[in-house]
Enzyme design. Structure first.
Site, PDB file in Angstrom:
ATOM      1  N   ARG A   1       0.823  -1.223   0.000  1.00 17.48           N
ATOM      2  CA  ARG A   1       0.000   0.000   0.000  1.00 17.48           C
ATOM      3  C   ARG A   1       0.851   1.265   0.000  1.00 17.48           C
ATOM      4  O   ARG A   1       0.573   2.224  -0.685  1.00 17.48           O
ATOM      5  CB  ARG A   1      -0.924   0.001   1.224  1.00 17.48           C
ATOM      6  CG  ARG A   1      -2.081  -0.939   1.096  1.00 17.48           C
ATOM      7  CD  ARG A   1      -2.852  -1.026   2.378  1.00 17.48           C
ATOM      8  NE  ARG A   1      -1.990  -1.374   3.518  1.00 17.48           N
ATOM      9  CZ  ARG A   1      -2.420  -1.791   4.685  1.00 17.48           C
ATOM     10  NH1 ARG A   1      -3.716  -1.915   4.898  1.00 17.48           N
ATOM     11  NH2 ARG A   1      -1.600  -2.094   5.657  1.00 17.48           N
TER      12      ARG A   1
ATOM     13  N   GLU B   1       4.745  -9.103  19.457  1.00 15.60           N
ATOM     14  CA  GLU B   1       4.010  -7.916  19.004  1.00 15.60           C
ATOM     15  C   GLU B   1       3.688  -7.035  20.214  1.00 15.60           C
ATOM     16  O   GLU B   1       3.618  -7.537  21.345  1.00 15.60           O
ATOM     17  CB  GLU B   1       2.664  -8.347  18.391  1.00 15.60           C
ATOM     18  CG  GLU B   1       2.768  -9.267  17.197  1.00 15.60           C
ATOM     19  CD  GLU B   1       3.187  -8.534  15.944  1.00 15.60           C
ATOM     20  OE1 GLU B   1       2.982  -7.299  15.868  1.00 15.60           O
ATOM     21  OE2 GLU B   1       3.751  -9.187  15.049  1.00 15.60           O
TER      22      GLU B   1
ATOM     23  N   LYS C   1      -1.589 -23.438  13.123  1.00 14.05           N
ATOM     24  CA  LYS C   1      -0.499 -24.268  12.592  1.00 14.05           C
ATOM     25  C   LYS C   1      -0.733 -25.757  12.866  1.00 14.05           C
ATOM     26  O   LYS C   1      -0.477 -26.593  12.004  1.00 14.05           O
ATOM     27  CB  LYS C   1       0.826 -23.803  13.189  1.00 14.05           C
ATOM     28  CG  LYS C   1       1.183 -22.377  12.723  1.00 14.05           C
ATOM     29  CD  LYS C   1       2.351 -21.843  13.521  1.00 14.05           C
ATOM     30  CE  LYS C   1       2.744 -20.451  13.060  1.00 14.05           C
ATOM     31  NZ  LYS C   1       3.762 -19.855  13.941  1.00 14.05           N
TER      32      LYS C   1
HETATM   33  N1  NAP Z   1       6.505 -12.340  10.430  1.00 18.66           N
HETATM   34  C1  NAP Z   1       6.891 -13.608  10.391  1.00 18.66           C
HETATM   35  O1  NAP Z   1       7.963 -13.961  10.884  1.00 18.66           O
HETATM   36  C2  NAP Z   1       6.034 -14.627   9.692  1.00 18.66           C
HETATM   37  C3  NAP Z   1       6.433 -15.979   9.665  1.00 18.66           C
HETATM   38  C4  NAP Z   1       5.652 -16.907   8.964  1.00 18.66           C
HETATM   39  C5  NAP Z   1       4.518 -16.481   8.316  1.00 18.66           C
HETATM   40  N2  NAP Z   1       4.138 -15.169   8.376  1.00 18.66           N
HETATM   41  C6  NAP Z   1       2.948 -14.754   7.633  1.00 18.66           C
HETATM   42  O2  NAP Z   1       3.376 -13.955   6.538  1.00 18.66           O
HETATM   43  C7  NAP Z   1       2.387 -12.979   6.234  1.00 18.66           C
HETATM   44  C8  NAP Z   1       3.024 -11.590   6.250  1.00 18.66           C
HETATM   45  O3  NAP Z   1       3.482 -11.326   7.555  1.00 18.66           O
HETATM   46  P1  NAP Z   1       4.412 -10.065   7.887  1.00 18.66           P
HETATM   47  O4  NAP Z   1       4.890 -10.281   9.271  1.00 18.66           O
HETATM   48  O5  NAP Z   1       5.389  -9.850   6.799  1.00 18.66           O
HETATM   49  O6  NAP Z   1       3.329  -8.888   7.863  1.00 18.66           O
HETATM   50  P2  NAP Z   1       3.602  -7.323   7.914  1.00 18.66           P
HETATM   51  O7  NAP Z   1       4.986  -7.037   8.344  1.00 18.66           O
HETATM   52  O8  NAP Z   1       2.473  -6.716   8.650  1.00 18.66           O
HETATM   53  O9  NAP Z   1       3.501  -6.879   6.377  1.00 18.66           O
HETATM   54  C9  NAP Z   1       2.328  -6.852   5.666  1.00 18.66           C
HETATM   55  C10 NAP Z   1       2.561  -6.098   4.369  1.00 18.66           C
HETATM   56  O10 NAP Z   1       1.382  -6.213   3.581  1.00 18.66           O
HETATM   57  C11 NAP Z   1       1.093  -4.959   3.015  1.00 18.66           C
HETATM   58  N3  NAP Z   1      -0.339  -4.851   2.773  1.00 18.66           N
HETATM   59  C12 NAP Z   1      -1.357  -4.953   3.666  1.00 18.66           C
HETATM   60  N4  NAP Z   1      -2.538  -4.800   3.038  1.00 18.66           N
HETATM   61  C13 NAP Z   1      -2.257  -4.620   1.736  1.00 18.66           C
HETATM   62  C14 NAP Z   1      -3.060  -4.394   0.591  1.00 18.66           C
HETATM   63  N5  NAP Z   1      -4.398  -4.333   0.664  1.00 18.66           N
HETATM   64  N6  NAP Z   1      -2.431  -4.230  -0.595  1.00 18.66           N
HETATM   65  C15 NAP Z   1      -1.086  -4.274  -0.693  1.00 18.66           C
HETATM   66  N7  NAP Z   1      -0.269  -4.472   0.358  1.00 18.66           N
HETATM   67  C16 NAP Z   1      -0.855  -4.647   1.562  1.00 18.66           C
HETATM   68  C17 NAP Z   1       1.563  -3.940   4.024  1.00 18.66           C
HETATM   69  O11 NAP Z   1       1.753  -2.769   3.283  1.00 18.66           O
HETATM   70  P3  NAP Z   1       2.009  -1.312   3.857  1.00 18.66           P
HETATM   71  O12 NAP Z   1       3.033  -1.465   4.934  1.00 18.66           O
HETATM   72  O13 NAP Z   1       2.520  -0.618   2.680  1.00 18.66           O
HETATM   73  O14 NAP Z   1       0.697  -0.833   4.356  1.00 18.66           O
HETATM   74  C18 NAP Z   1       2.847  -4.621   4.517  1.00 18.66           C
HETATM   75  O15 NAP Z   1       3.915  -4.290   3.672  1.00 18.66           O
HETATM   76  C19 NAP Z   1       1.278 -13.171   7.273  1.00 18.66           C
HETATM   77  O16 NAP Z   1       0.273 -13.964   6.727  1.00 18.66           O
HETATM   78  C20 NAP Z   1       1.985 -13.902   8.411  1.00 18.66           C
HETATM   79  O17 NAP Z   1       1.094 -14.703   9.173  1.00 18.66           O
HETATM   80  C21 NAP Z   1       4.860 -14.239   9.043  1.00 18.66           C
END
Ligand code: NAP
Length: 453
Positions: free
Chosen positions: A64, A210, A225
């Site tokens: 976004r 978090e 999971k």
């Molecule tokens: N974090 C981990 O270590 C981890 C491990 C395994 C799995 N996961 C999974 O991986 C996924 C991502 O996790 P994350 O931790 O990377 O999340 P995150 O840091 O919150 O990042 C989410 C990203 O998605 C973007 N976004 C949200 N809504 C959007 C939309 N409508 N259009 C385009 N972009 C959008 C956000 O953009 P903006 O910032 O530009 O708003 C942000 O860049 C989740 O499903 C999570 O459960 C995470």
């Protein structure tokens, strides 16, 4: 055959057309995992291409706020857009990687990607746990592939190991430490003797937890999971809301002191096991496990999964369960598998491991016979033990031992009883009665002992 040449594979030989010379990727969501995936992709690009035998092109990045970001670190031209629909519509993109997090958006992206006939990779455990069967059907109908490796135990190849490496096995149980945040907190409490709050704050400062840790510490994350693991291990879809979840917020450092006296430790275990009569027992809860158990060695933010097979016995996979780059590796492993299928004109194996499913009957866990740890914190006075013992006796619960650590205040005195195996429902009733006794300084803590190998 000339040295250095490799015999052509049967599928490639069957294929008249040469495979594509390049596979294009659109990545949506540039947060922790998105940025980690891009970094790993760019760093390993040449090696990935050598594995694949074709170019791997990062065509579009979507987030976004992408216009406000400094993307100079990419070091190569990449199209950018804040609109995920543009990525899904782009006819040049072969694989869409969905990493946005929030379920409704993730689901909309996933459905639109599959409807557009593109391959999909997602790290979203909630999406897969709640809608995995639907996505598999859609991907099958669209004749495209679905990659979900990053959804469970991030940087480990656990889903691949179950689905492919051990596809000949009949699994009887799977147990995991599936949440790095809670494992970090518990093992810091154990290592340093600090309390839950202090370990949580430290986990937040280190980026493991978090600001609102509820999703992790109450066991909800691990619940998605273990539902996915149970599906893939047993071929039985499990509704997430049928998985009982209990978190770690009531564990105190004194519980580790008692656990050690009993040669045990405490871990938040997500488990699923088949019962003899065909039902499946599935849970997330803190358990007392022997210090010699394989999962007891999983410390800090690591994840570990123990698979129990009826022929191969126990297989343990351990590694980084989260974090941008480790999870990015799992995402890219799916990309490589899918790109190979694109190149060879074949398909990857079914992502949830089975093509035919049996409905799961979820067993009520309160029918289990368990030995248990009961920690009581009381305002000390004569006759306490007699009253607690009377309640236990009324519920036909035998006491195995009574332990008391020295040097605690008389107004908040913890002591522990270990109880002989009893049905959990009787234990629950007894604990409810004990909780009402006038000298209880806080609610009792009941934790089963588990004889994990
Ligand atoms: N974090 C981990 O270590 C981890 C491990 C395994 C799995 N996961 C999974 O991986 C996924 C991502 O996790 P994350 O931790 O990377 O999340 P995150 O840091 O919150 O990042 C989410 C990203 O998605 C973007 N976004 C949200 N809504 C959007 C939309 N409508 N259009 C385009 N972009 C959008 C956000 O953009 P903006 O910032 O530009 O708003 C942000 O860049 C989740 O499903 C999570 O459960 C995470």
């Amino acid at each position: 055959m000339a040295p250095g040449k490799i015999a052509q594979s049967a599928s490639a030989a069957r294929n008249d057309k040469p495979g594509p010379r390049s596979v294009s990727i659109g990545l949506i969501g540039l947060g922790t995992v998105g940025a980690g995936t891009v970094k790993v992709l760019l760093e390993h690009q040449r090696e990935l291409e050598r594995r694949l035998g074709c170019k791997l092109k990062l065509k579009t990045l979507c987030s976004r706020s992408i216009a406000q970001r400094d993307l100079s670190w990419l070091g190569q031209p990449v199209e950018i857009t804040p609109d995920w629909k543009q990525v899904v519509r782009d006819p040049e993109i072969d694989i869409v990687i969905e990493l946005v997090g929030k379920l409704p958006t993730a689901r909309a992206i996933a459905q639109a990607t599959l409807a557009a006939g593109k391959h999909l990779v997602t790290a979203n455990k909630q999406l897969v746990a709640e809608h995995g069967m639907d996505l598999v059907e859609r991907s099958r109908a669209a004749e495209v592939n679905l990659g979900i490796e990053a959804c469970v135990a991030g940087g480990t190849p656990i889903l691949h190991a179950i689905r492919e490496g051990l596809a000949g096995e009949h699994f009887t149980a799977v147990y995991g430490i599936l949440n790095g945040t809670t494992n970090y907190i518990l093992t810091e409490m154990e290592r340093r003797g600090c309390d839950y709050r202090e370990a949580l704050v430290e986990a937040q400062q280190k980026g493991y937890a978090e600001p609102d840790p509820t999703f992790d510490v109450e066991g909800y994350d691990a619940r998605y999971k273990i539902a996915i693991l149970a599906m893939i291990c047993f071929g039985q879809p499990v509704a997430v809301e049928r998985v009982s979840a209990e978190g770690i917020t009531r564990i105190e450092s004194v519980d580790f002191a008692y656990a050690h006296r009993l040669d045990h430790t405490i871990r938040l275990i997500a488990g699923a096991r088949r019962r003899a009569e065909g039902s499946v027992e599935i849970f997330v809860r803190p358990l007392m496990i022997p210090r010699s158990a394989q999962l007891a060695a999983v410390t800090g933010a690591l994840n570990g999964v123990l698979l129990v097979g009826n022929k191969g016995g126990n297989t343990m996979v351990t590694g980084r369960g989260a974090g941008g780059e480790p999870t990015g590796v799992a995402v890219l492993s799916d990309v490589v598998q899918i790109a190979r299928a694109i190149v060879s004109g074949g398909s990857t194996t079914t992502p949830l491991g089975y093509t035919h499913w049996r409905p799961a009957r979820i067993a009520a866990s309160d029918e289990n016979e368990v030995a248990a740890y009961l920690r009581l914190v009381v305002r000390d006075r004569p006759g306490i033990l007699a009253r607690v013992c009377a309640i236990l006796a009324r519920h036909h619960i035998n006491i195995d031992s009574v332990l008391q650590e020295p040097a605690h205040s008389k107004e908040k005195l913890p002591f522990v009883m270990t109880l002989e195996p009893t049905r959990e429902k009787y234990l629950a009733r007894a604990v409810k009665e004990i909780a009402r006794l006038p000298f209880m300084a806080q609610p009792p803590l009941l934790m089963p002992f588990s004889q994990l190998p």
